[in-house]
Design a protein around this motif. Structure first.
Motif, PDB file in Angstrom:
ATOM      1  N   MET A   1      -6.288  -3.560   4.371  1.00  0.00           N
ATOM      2  CA  MET A   1      -5.960  -2.489   5.324  1.00  0.00           C
ATOM      3  C   MET A   1      -6.016  -1.118   4.651  1.00  0.00           C
ATOM      4  O   MET A   1      -5.908  -0.093   5.315  1.00  0.00           O
ATOM      5  N   ARG A   2      -6.162  -1.104   3.345  1.00  0.00           N
ATOM      6  CA  ARG A   2      -6.091   0.146   2.598  1.00  0.00           C
ATOM      7  C   ARG A   2      -7.083   1.208   3.092  1.00  0.00           C
ATOM      8  O   ARG A   2      -6.688   2.339   3.302  1.00  0.00           O
TER       9      ARG A   2
ATOM     10  N   GLU B   1       4.403   8.669   9.210  1.00  0.00           N
ATOM     11  CA  GLU B   1       3.567   8.769  10.397  1.00  0.00           C
ATOM     12  C   GLU B   1       2.385   7.805  10.313  1.00  0.00           C
ATOM     13  O   GLU B   1       1.987   7.202  11.318  1.00  0.00           O
ATOM     14  N   THR B   2       1.835   7.617   9.114  1.00  0.00           N
ATOM     15  CA  THR B   2       0.729   6.662   8.929  1.00  0.00           C
ATOM     16  C   THR B   2       1.196   5.251   9.236  1.00  0.00           C
ATOM     17  O   THR B   2       0.494   4.480   9.913  1.00  0.00           O
ATOM     18  N   LEU B   3       2.378   4.901   8.780  1.00  0.00           N
ATOM     19  CA  LEU B   3       2.919   3.560   9.052  1.00  0.00           C
ATOM     20  C   LEU B   3       3.266   3.391  10.527  1.00  0.00           C
ATOM     21  O   LEU B   3       3.128   2.290  11.075  1.00  0.00           O
TER      22      LEU B   3
ATOM     23  N   GLU C   1      -4.299  -3.965  16.382  1.00  0.00           N
ATOM     24  CA  GLU C   1      -5.697  -4.388  16.314  1.00  0.00           C
ATOM     25  C   GLU C   1      -6.323  -4.033  14.967  1.00  0.00           C
ATOM     26  O   GLU C   1      -7.320  -4.640  14.568  1.00  0.00           O
ATOM     27  N   ALA C   2      -5.747  -3.064  14.260  1.00  0.00           N
ATOM     28  CA  ALA C   2      -6.276  -2.695  12.945  1.00  0.00           C
ATOM     29  C   ALA C   2      -6.123  -3.841  11.951  1.00  0.00           C
ATOM     30  O   ALA C   2      -6.905  -3.970  11.010  1.00  0.00           O
ATOM     31  N   PHE C   3      -5.114  -4.685  12.169  1.00  0.00           N
ATOM     32  CA  PHE C   3      -4.900  -5.827  11.276  1.00  0.00           C
ATOM     33  C   PHE C   3      -5.965  -6.904  11.483  1.00  0.00           C
ATOM     34  O   PHE C   3      -6.204  -7.724  10.612  1.00  0.00           O
TER      35      PHE C   3
ATOM     36  N   HIS D   1       0.788  -1.226   0.000  1.00  0.00           N
ATOM     37  CA  HIS D   1       0.000   0.000   0.000  1.00  0.00           C
ATOM     38  C   HIS D   1       0.828   1.287   0.000  1.00  0.00           C
ATOM     39  O   HIS D   1       0.270   2.376  -0.188  1.00  0.00           O
ATOM     40  N   GLY D   2       2.120   1.182   0.206  1.00  0.00           N
ATOM     41  CA  GLY D   2       2.981   2.367   0.303  1.00  0.00           C
ATOM     42  C   GLY D   2       2.937   3.277  -0.912  1.00  0.00           C
ATOM     43  O   GLY D   2       2.708   4.486  -0.774  1.00  0.00           O
ATOM     44  N   PRO D   3       3.149   2.761  -2.139  1.00  0.00           N
ATOM     45  CA  PRO D   3       3.135   3.646  -3.314  1.00  0.00           C
ATOM     46  C   PRO D   3       1.787   4.359  -3.522  1.00  0.00           C
ATOM     47  O   PRO D   3       1.746   5.559  -3.789  1.00  0.00           O
ATOM     48  N   ALA D   4       0.689   3.631  -3.387  1.00  0.00           N
ATOM     49  CA  ALA D   4      -0.631   4.253  -3.571  1.00  0.00           C
ATOM     50  C   ALA D   4      -0.896   5.292  -2.485  1.00  0.00           C
ATOM     51  O   ALA D   4      -1.432   6.377  -2.750  1.00  0.00           O
TER      52      ALA D   4
END
Length: 189
Positions: A62-63, A43-45, A53-55, A18-21
């Protein structure tokens, strides 16, 4: 007591997928500021790392969570920048016009006041009307109850006397400027 964090392998996989998008999304939100977009991506990562818990959410990807966190971080960063004054660099300060020295203008005003006080009341009255109140020759003549030719004559001789009494004042520029003012005043009446 240690806090649970996301496994590094899961986080690396998240970055690859998801990093590039996410970076391109943030680049749009920051109006093309690559440095700010990279900071917000990082900061998002970090938030993803701090919230394992988001996983476990019931989503396939996760996008949506990542994009929501990134958008909120971008909004917060923009609000934060708007809340404080913008920083001014040295280049801006060097190119800013210097403020006039008020001491010089005060000295000049005192010199003019002293020179005007040496004039006769008739000459002084004409200069006050024309140069300090901004009246035309015709308006000055009407206000003082004298002919327009007398106003022109008195202003000419008053300026001539001032050129002698004011330090550093050129008599040539005085004569030229008064002659051009008289011509302009004569055409306006």
């Amino acid at each position: 007591m240690t806090t649970a964090t996301t496994d590094e392998r899961d986080l690396a996989q998240l970055q690859r997928e998801h990093g590039p998008a996410l970076f391109h999304f943030l680049l749009g939100l920051t109006f093309g500021d690559r440095q700010r977009a990279e900071d917000l991506l990082q900061e998002t990562l970090v938030r993803a790392w701090q919230h394992p818990e988001a996983f476990d959410a019931p989503y396939d990807s996760m996008r949506p969570w990542l994009f929501t966190v990134a958008r909120r971080l971008a909004i917060d960063a923009r609000r934060s920048r708007q809340a404080r004054p913008t920083e001014v660099g040295d280049a801006v300060l060097e190119s800013a016009p210097a403020q006039d020295d008020t001491a010089d203008s005060t000295v000049h005003a005192l010199d003019v006041r002293e020179a005007v006080s040496t004039l006769s009341p008739e000459h002084r009255a004409v200069l006050v009307q024309i140069y300090f109140r901004g009246l035309s020759v015709g308006e000055t003549a009407q206000a003082l109850g004298i002919p327009a030719g007398t106003v022109k004559s008195r202003s000419y001789y008053a300026l001539r006397l001032l050129s002698r009494n004011l330090p550093g004042y050129s008599s040539r520029s005085s004569t030229l400027s008064s002659a051009s003012r008289d011509t302009a005043s004569a055409t306006s009446t």
